[in-house]
Design a protein around this motif. Sequence first.
Motif, PDB file in Angstrom:
ATOM      1  N   ALA A   1       0.869  -1.175   0.000  1.00 45.19           N
ATOM      2  CA  ALA A   1       0.000   0.000   0.000  1.00 45.19           C
ATOM      3  C   ALA A   1       0.906   1.226   0.000  1.00 45.19           C
ATOM      4  O   ALA A   1       1.111   1.872   1.033  1.00 45.19           O
ATOM      5  CB  ALA A   1      -0.919   0.002   1.225  1.00 45.19           C
ATOM      6  N   PRO A   2       1.494   1.548  -1.171  1.00 42.83           N
ATOM      7  CA  PRO A   2       2.462   2.653  -1.237  1.00 42.83           C
ATOM      8  C   PRO A   2       1.884   3.987  -0.783  1.00 42.83           C
ATOM      9  O   PRO A   2       2.619   4.836  -0.265  1.00 42.83           O
ATOM     10  CB  PRO A   2       2.834   2.687  -2.728  1.00 42.83           C
ATOM     11  N   GLN A   3       0.566   4.192  -0.983  1.00 43.55           N
ATOM     12  CA  GLN A   3      -0.027   5.473  -0.608  1.00 43.55           C
ATOM     13  C   GLN A   3       0.032   5.716   0.900  1.00 43.55           C
ATOM     14  O   GLN A   3       0.002   6.862   1.359  1.00 43.55           O
ATOM     15  CB  GLN A   3      -1.482   5.556  -1.106  1.00 43.55           C
ATOM     16  N   TYR A   4       0.114   4.635   1.676  1.00 45.99           N
ATOM     17  CA  TYR A   4       0.263   4.746   3.127  1.00 45.99           C
ATOM     18  C   TYR A   4       1.651   4.284   3.585  1.00 45.99           C
ATOM     19  O   TYR A   4       1.897   4.180   4.788  1.00 45.99           O
ATOM     20  CB  TYR A   4      -0.808   3.917   3.840  1.00 45.99           C
ATOM     21  N   ASP A   5       2.517   4.013   2.632  1.00 49.52           N
ATOM     22  CA  ASP A   5       3.872   3.527   2.915  1.00 49.52           C
ATOM     23  C   ASP A   5       3.839   2.292   3.810  1.00 49.52           C
ATOM     24  O   ASP A   5       4.603   2.169   4.760  1.00 49.52           O
ATOM     25  CB  ASP A   5       4.730   4.620   3.561  1.00 49.52           C
ATOM     26  N   LEU A   6       2.951   1.363   3.473  1.00 43.58           N
ATOM     27  CA  LEU A   6       2.830   0.124   4.240  1.00 43.58           C
ATOM     28  C   LEU A   6       3.018  -1.087   3.335  1.00 43.58           C
ATOM     29  O   LEU A   6       2.702  -1.045   2.140  1.00 43.58           O
ATOM     30  CB  LEU A   6       1.458   0.034   4.911  1.00 43.58           C
ATOM     31  N   ALA A   7       3.526  -2.151   3.898  1.00 46.27           N
ATOM     32  CA  ALA A   7       3.652  -3.425   3.195  1.00 46.27           C
ATOM     33  C   ALA A   7       3.493  -4.547   4.207  1.00 46.27           C
ATOM     34  O   ALA A   7       3.800  -4.380   5.399  1.00 46.27           O
ATOM     35  CB  ALA A   7       5.000  -3.534   2.492  1.00 46.27           C
ATOM     36  N   ILE A   8       2.996  -5.677   3.722  1.00 49.73           N
ATOM     37  CA  ILE A   8       2.886  -6.875   4.555  1.00 49.73           C
ATOM     38  C   ILE A   8       3.647  -7.997   3.873  1.00 49.73           C
ATOM     39  O   ILE A   8       3.343  -8.372   2.736  1.00 49.73           O
ATOM     40  CB  ILE A   8       1.416  -7.279   4.780  1.00 49.73           C
ATOM     41  N   MET A   9       4.657  -8.504   4.553  1.00 45.44           N
ATOM     42  CA  MET A   9       5.451  -9.624   4.057  1.00 45.44           C
ATOM     43  C   MET A   9       4.877 -10.919   4.630  1.00 45.44           C
ATOM     44  O   MET A   9       4.560 -10.985   5.823  1.00 45.44           O
ATOM     45  CB  MET A   9       6.912  -9.467   4.478  1.00 45.44           C
ATOM     46  N   GLU A  10       4.769 -11.933   3.801  1.00 46.36           N
ATOM     47  CA  GLU A  10       4.280 -13.227   4.269  1.00 46.36           C
ATOM     48  C   GLU A  10       5.451 -14.203   4.372  1.00 46.36           C
ATOM     49  O   GLU A  10       6.289 -14.282   3.478  1.00 46.36           O
ATOM     50  CB  GLU A  10       3.208 -13.762   3.322  1.00 46.36           C
ATOM     51  N   ILE A  11       5.493 -14.924   5.493  1.00 47.42           N
ATOM     52  CA  ILE A  11       6.542 -15.906   5.725  1.00 47.42           C
ATOM     53  C   ILE A  11       5.898 -17.261   6.017  1.00 47.42           C
ATOM     54  O   ILE A  11       4.693 -17.355   6.217  1.00 47.42           O
ATOM     55  CB  ILE A  11       7.456 -15.484   6.905  1.00 47.42           C
ATOM     56  N   GLU A  12       6.712 -18.293   6.023  1.00 46.56           N
ATOM     57  CA  GLU A  12       6.178 -19.651   6.168  1.00 46.56           C
ATOM     58  C   GLU A  12       5.988 -20.059   7.621  1.00 46.56           C
ATOM     59  O   GLU A  12       5.020 -20.735   7.980  1.00 46.56           O
ATOM     60  CB  GLU A  12       7.118 -20.644   5.474  1.00 46.56           C
ATOM     61  N   GLN A  13       6.912 -19.678   8.485  1.00 44.23           N
ATOM     62  CA  GLN A  13       6.857 -20.085   9.893  1.00 44.23           C
ATOM     63  C   GLN A  13       6.084 -19.064  10.715  1.00 44.23           C
ATOM     64  O   GLN A  13       6.328 -17.862  10.632  1.00 44.23           O
ATOM     65  CB  GLN A  13       8.275 -20.217  10.459  1.00 44.23           C
ATOM     66  N   ALA A  14       5.145 -19.539  11.516  1.00 44.36           N
ATOM     67  CA  ALA A  14       4.335 -18.641  12.349  1.00 44.36           C
ATOM     68  C   ALA A  14       5.133 -18.165  13.560  1.00 44.36           C
ATOM     69  O   ALA A  14       5.856 -18.948  14.192  1.00 44.36           O
ATOM     70  CB  ALA A  14       3.065 -19.347  12.805  1.00 44.36           C
ATOM     71  N   LEU A  15       4.987 -16.884  13.878  1.00 42.46           N
ATOM     72  CA  LEU A  15       5.618 -16.265  15.041  1.00 42.46           C
ATOM     73  C   LEU A  15       4.532 -15.628  15.897  1.00 42.46           C
ATOM     74  O   LEU A  15       3.399 -15.433  15.445  1.00 42.46           O
ATOM     75  CB  LEU A  15       6.626 -15.198  14.580  1.00 42.46           C
TER      76      LEU A  15
END
Length: 250
Positions: free
Chosen positions: A103-117
Motif C-alpha cells: 500500500a504505497p499510498q500509506y507507505d505500508l507493506a505486509i510480508m508473508e513468511i512460512e513459519q508462524a511467530l
Amino acid sequence: MIKMRLLIGWILFFSCSLQASALVELIPEIKPSVVAIAIHNPTASPRIRFIGTGFVVGNGKQVVTNYHVIGRALDESRREAYVVVSGNAKNITVHPMINRRNAPQYDLAIMEIEQALPALPLADDNTYTAEGTHIAFTGFPISSVLGLYPATHQGIIAAVTPIAIPADNSRDLNIQALRQLREPYLIYQLDATAYPGNSGSPLLNVNTGKVVGVINMVHVKTTREAVLSDPSGISYAIPVRHVRELLQQP
C-alpha cells in the motif's frame, strides 16, 4: 492551596509509576513479535544487511513494515532477496519472504513468511488514539552499528494531524506532498524520537498493549516537511486502520 498542590503531585507521581510498571511488563511480551527486515545476499559479506523493522500480526505469518523499506527492486543476478529476521543478537532465524502486499499510498507493506511467530494485537480502528496517550515503540535503530538488539522508546501522541500541510507556494512542495494534498489522511505526531532502522516499528498504546500505528520516518517527513530545508527531528506514525485495510485485501 498547598494541600491541593501536594495532592496533584501525588496523583502525577502514582500515575507515572503505574505507566512505568505497565511498560516494564509490556516489553517482554512484545519483543518476540518484533522482527528485523533485511536484504540477504549469499555472495556478499556480510550476507545479511539490516534495513528496517517489522512486527508480526494476524495468523503469525504476516509481517507489517514500511513500503519504502522493501520497495526497491533488488539485483536478482546477485540472488538478493528481502527476508525477515527473528530473534536477537547471534541467536537469529532467517525467514524468506514468500509473498507480499503493498500500500504505497500509506507507505505500508505486509510480508508473508512460512513459519508462524507470536502476533501482536491490533487496536480497534474505528477511532484515532487520543492525543496525550502514553505510547511506546520497539525496533532496531541503527542496527548496522548497535547490533540486533531491540530497543524501546516511549512518549505520547502529541498530535493527530494531516500528513501534508498546504504551503504558501506550490513550488515549495515536492510531487509526493502534492499528491497527498489531493487525498489527505491523518497521522500521529509523536513526542518521542525514532532513529534510522525504526521504520516499521509497532507503535503501542502502553495502557492496552495494542498496536495503534506504524513508525514512519521517510515517507511522512518528505511529505509533511517538504518546505523545510532542514527537516526536524519529530517522529511520526501511520494509524493502524490502514494496516487493517491492507490485511483485508486479497
